[in-house]
Design a protein around this motif. Structure first.
Motif, PDB file in Angstrom:
ATOM      1  N   LYS A   1       4.436   8.967   3.598  1.00 31.50           N
ATOM      2  CA  LYS A   1       5.665   8.803   2.811  1.00 31.50           C
ATOM      3  C   LYS A   1       6.313   7.440   3.033  1.00 31.50           C
ATOM      4  O   LYS A   1       7.518   7.324   3.268  1.00 31.50           O
ATOM      5  CB  LYS A   1       6.657   9.928   3.129  1.00 31.50           C
ATOM      6  CG  LYS A   1       6.135  11.309   2.776  1.00 31.50           C
ATOM      7  CD  LYS A   1       7.168  12.388   3.031  1.00 31.50           C
ATOM      8  CE  LYS A   1       6.622  13.756   2.636  1.00 31.50           C
ATOM      9  NZ  LYS A   1       7.613  14.835   2.855  1.00 31.50           N
ATOM     10  N   ARG A   2       5.488   6.408   2.941  1.00 32.91           N
ATOM     11  CA  ARG A   2       6.006   5.061   3.160  1.00 32.91           C
ATOM     12  C   ARG A   2       5.163   4.054   2.385  1.00 32.91           C
ATOM     13  O   ARG A   2       4.067   4.364   1.899  1.00 32.91           O
ATOM     14  CB  ARG A   2       5.965   4.702   4.648  1.00 32.91           C
ATOM     15  CG  ARG A   2       4.551   4.656   5.219  1.00 32.91           C
ATOM     16  CD  ARG A   2       4.521   4.226   6.670  1.00 32.91           C
ATOM     17  NE  ARG A   2       3.160   4.212   7.186  1.00 32.91           N
ATOM     18  CZ  ARG A   2       2.816   3.737   8.372  1.00 32.91           C
ATOM     19  NH1 ARG A   2       3.743   3.228   9.176  1.00 32.91           N
ATOM     20  NH2 ARG A   2       1.555   3.757   8.775  1.00 32.91           N
ATOM     21  N   ILE A   3       5.676   2.841   2.296  1.00 33.38           N
ATOM     22  CA  ILE A   3       4.935   1.704   1.770  1.00 33.38           C
ATOM     23  C   ILE A   3       4.741   0.721   2.907  1.00 33.38           C
ATOM     24  O   ILE A   3       5.692   0.383   3.619  1.00 33.38           O
ATOM     25  CB  ILE A   3       5.685   1.038   0.606  1.00 33.38           C
ATOM     26  CG1 ILE A   3       5.698   1.979  -0.607  1.00 33.38           C
ATOM     27  CG2 ILE A   3       5.048  -0.302   0.241  1.00 33.38           C
ATOM     28  CD1 ILE A   3       6.532   1.470  -1.760  1.00 33.38           C
ATOM     29  N   GLN A   4       3.500   0.270   3.084  1.00 38.37           N
ATOM     30  CA  GLN A   4       3.210  -0.756   4.076  1.00 38.37           C
ATOM     31  C   GLN A   4       2.932  -2.077   3.359  1.00 38.37           C
ATOM     32  O   GLN A   4       2.350  -2.094   2.277  1.00 38.37           O
ATOM     33  CB  GLN A   4       2.005  -0.368   4.929  1.00 38.37           C
ATOM     34  CG  GLN A   4       2.223   0.866   5.787  1.00 38.37           C
ATOM     35  CD  GLN A   4       1.154   0.995   6.856  1.00 38.37           C
ATOM     36  OE1 GLN A   4       1.030   0.150   7.737  1.00 38.37           O
ATOM     37  NE2 GLN A   4       0.378   2.061   6.777  1.00 38.37           N
TER      38      GLN A   4
ATOM     39  N   THR B   1      -3.000  -8.735   7.847  1.00 35.90           N
ATOM     40  CA  THR B   1      -1.992  -8.737   8.907  1.00 35.90           C
ATOM     41  C   THR B   1      -0.774  -7.921   8.477  1.00 35.90           C
ATOM     42  O   THR B   1      -0.218  -8.139   7.399  1.00 35.90           O
ATOM     43  CB  THR B   1      -1.553 -10.172   9.234  1.00 35.90           C
ATOM     44  OG1 THR B   1      -2.680 -10.928   9.663  1.00 35.90           O
ATOM     45  CG2 THR B   1      -0.492 -10.180  10.327  1.00 35.90           C
ATOM     46  N   PHE B   2      -0.365  -6.985   9.330  1.00 38.79           N
ATOM     47  CA  PHE B   2       0.784  -6.136   9.024  1.00 38.79           C
ATOM     48  C   PHE B   2       2.066  -6.962   9.004  1.00 38.79           C
ATOM     49  O   PHE B   2       2.304  -7.791   9.884  1.00 38.79           O
ATOM     50  CB  PHE B   2       0.898  -5.019  10.062  1.00 38.79           C
ATOM     51  CG  PHE B   2       2.114  -4.152   9.900  1.00 38.79           C
ATOM     52  CD1 PHE B   2       2.130  -3.125   8.973  1.00 38.79           C
ATOM     53  CD2 PHE B   2       3.249  -4.376  10.666  1.00 38.79           C
ATOM     54  CE1 PHE B   2       3.254  -2.323   8.811  1.00 38.79           C
ATOM     55  CE2 PHE B   2       4.378  -3.581  10.519  1.00 38.79           C
ATOM     56  CZ  PHE B   2       4.381  -2.552   9.584  1.00 38.79           C
ATOM     57  N   VAL B   3       2.916  -6.711   7.996  1.00 35.34           N
ATOM     58  CA  VAL B   3       4.200  -7.399   7.873  1.00 35.34           C
ATOM     59  C   VAL B   3       5.354  -6.446   8.140  1.00 35.34           C
ATOM     60  O   VAL B   3       6.183  -6.673   9.011  1.00 35.34           O
ATOM     61  CB  VAL B   3       4.355  -8.033   6.473  1.00 35.34           C
ATOM     62  CG1 VAL B   3       5.740  -8.671   6.321  1.00 35.34           C
ATOM     63  CG2 VAL B   3       3.266  -9.068   6.226  1.00 35.34           C
ATOM     64  N   THR B   4       5.412  -5.351   7.395  1.00 36.84           N
ATOM     65  CA  THR B   4       6.499  -4.390   7.548  1.00 36.84           C
ATOM     66  C   THR B   4       6.121  -3.093   6.846  1.00 36.84           C
ATOM     67  O   THR B   4       5.094  -3.010   6.164  1.00 36.84           O
ATOM     68  CB  THR B   4       7.816  -4.948   6.961  1.00 36.84           C
ATOM     69  OG1 THR B   4       8.906  -4.094   7.314  1.00 36.84           O
ATOM     70  CG2 THR B   4       7.745  -5.050   5.446  1.00 36.84           C
ATOM     71  N   ALA B   5       6.957  -2.083   7.036  1.00 37.24           N
ATOM     72  CA  ALA B   5       6.807  -0.808   6.332  1.00 37.24           C
ATOM     73  C   ALA B   5       8.193  -0.260   6.056  1.00 37.24           C
ATOM     74  O   ALA B   5       9.141  -0.535   6.793  1.00 37.24           O
ATOM     75  CB  ALA B   5       5.990   0.183   7.161  1.00 37.24           C
ATOM     76  N   PHE B   6       8.319   0.512   4.991  1.00 34.50           N
ATOM     77  CA  PHE B   6       9.609   1.137   4.716  1.00 34.50           C
ATOM     78  C   PHE B   6       9.393   2.492   4.055  1.00 34.50           C
ATOM     79  O   PHE B   6       8.383   2.731   3.405  1.00 34.50           O
ATOM     80  CB  PHE B   6      10.495   0.239   3.849  1.00 34.50           C
ATOM     81  CG  PHE B   6       9.905  -0.170   2.525  1.00 34.50           C
ATOM     82  CD1 PHE B   6      10.143   0.563   1.376  1.00 34.50           C
ATOM     83  CD2 PHE B   6       9.116  -1.311   2.429  1.00 34.50           C
ATOM     84  CE1 PHE B   6       9.611   0.176   0.153  1.00 34.50           C
ATOM     85  CE2 PHE B   6       8.577  -1.712   1.215  1.00 34.50           C
ATOM     86  CZ  PHE B   6       8.826  -0.963   0.073  1.00 34.50           C
TER      87      PHE B   6
ATOM     88  N   VAL C   1       0.847  -1.194   0.000  1.00 32.61           N
ATOM     89  CA  VAL C   1       0.000   0.000   0.000  1.00 32.61           C
ATOM     90  C   VAL C   1       0.883   1.243   0.000  1.00 32.61           C
ATOM     91  O   VAL C   1       1.729   1.411   0.890  1.00 32.61           O
ATOM     92  CB  VAL C   1      -0.931   0.033   1.232  1.00 32.61           C
ATOM     93  CG1 VAL C   1      -1.853   1.251   1.160  1.00 32.61           C
ATOM     94  CG2 VAL C   1      -1.744  -1.253   1.332  1.00 32.61           C
ATOM     95  N   GLY C   2       0.698   2.104  -0.992  1.00 33.72           N
ATOM     96  CA  GLY C   2       1.406   3.378  -1.036  1.00 33.72           C
ATOM     97  C   GLY C   2       0.726   4.377  -0.119  1.00 33.72           C
ATOM     98  O   GLY C   2      -0.350   4.881  -0.434  1.00 33.72           O
TER      99      GLY C   2
END
Length: 210
Positions: A154-157, A164-169, A148-149
């Motif tokens: 200002k990140r991608i999830q 279920t959440f995995v990571t974001a950067f 997801v943009g």
């Protein structure tokens, strides 16, 4: 509609709010039955057509914008799961992802509305996992993970198919993204990101955290 060689075949749809009409369609995807699912942005709905373009049904009603589970607020993007059985709708104005079966039956959601906390911006707190602020793009990789943009954060999830959440950067360094306008993921795991603000295309590589 075009052949694989680029030969024009036909078009469908016209401006309006009725069956088979759209206003500002922004994205489409193909479900497991070959039907075309379209984000009908200004009509605040998602419409479903056969592969030939014949109208089947609509999820949501024109001008019936809202936060209810049966409503949309400017749906901007739409993708399907790898098996084509689930449809993920980016309900951008409500800062959430809504998930449907390919038949239009509502399944679940995650994110907003009201998931964006203005104090995050005011105090420069790191945004919370699974929360969005003006999300604008979706993508799915070969393993079924959802990207997801998250524009204003200002990140991608990254999420599993069940939300279920995995990571974001991206958010740890505000210079990495200016405004994520589009995402696609190659089979080798390369993540391509269109940055509308910086006018660039960035390439990332997903690496699971042990």
């Amino acid at each position: 509609m075009f052949d694989p060689d680029g030969t024009f075949k036909r078009s469908f749809g016209s401006l309006g709010t009725g069956d088979g009409e759209m206003e500002g369609p922004t994205a489409l995807t193909i479900d497991g039955n070959g039907n075309i699912i379209i984000a009908d942005f200004y009509n605040h709905r998602v419409v479903r057509h056969t592969g030939e373009g014949d109208f089947i049904s609509a999820w949501g009603l024109p001008d019936d914008v809202g936060i209810g589970i049966d409503k949309f607020n400017y749906p901007l993007d739409v993708i399907t799961s790898r098996d084509g059985e689930l449809v993920y709708v980016l309900d951008s104005g409500n800062d959430r992802i809504k998930v449907y079966g390919s038949d239009g039956e509502y399944k679940f959601k995650w994110g907003g509305p009201f998931a964006y906390n203005s104090l995050i911006t005011y105090f420069h707190w790191f945004p919370f996992d699974g929360w969005f602020a003006d999300p604008k793009s979706l993508a799915i990789d070969k393993d079924g993970k959802i990207y997801v943009g998250d524009w204003s954060n200002k990140r991608i999830q990254v999420f599993l198919e069940d939300g279920t959440f995995v990571t974001a950067f991206g958010a740890e360094d505000e210079n990495e993204f200016g405004g994520i306008g589009g995402i696609d993921v190659a089979d080798d795991g390369s993540i391509f990101v269109v940055d509308e603000v910086k006018r660039t295309v960035q390439k990332w590589q997903y690496r699971p955290v042990d």
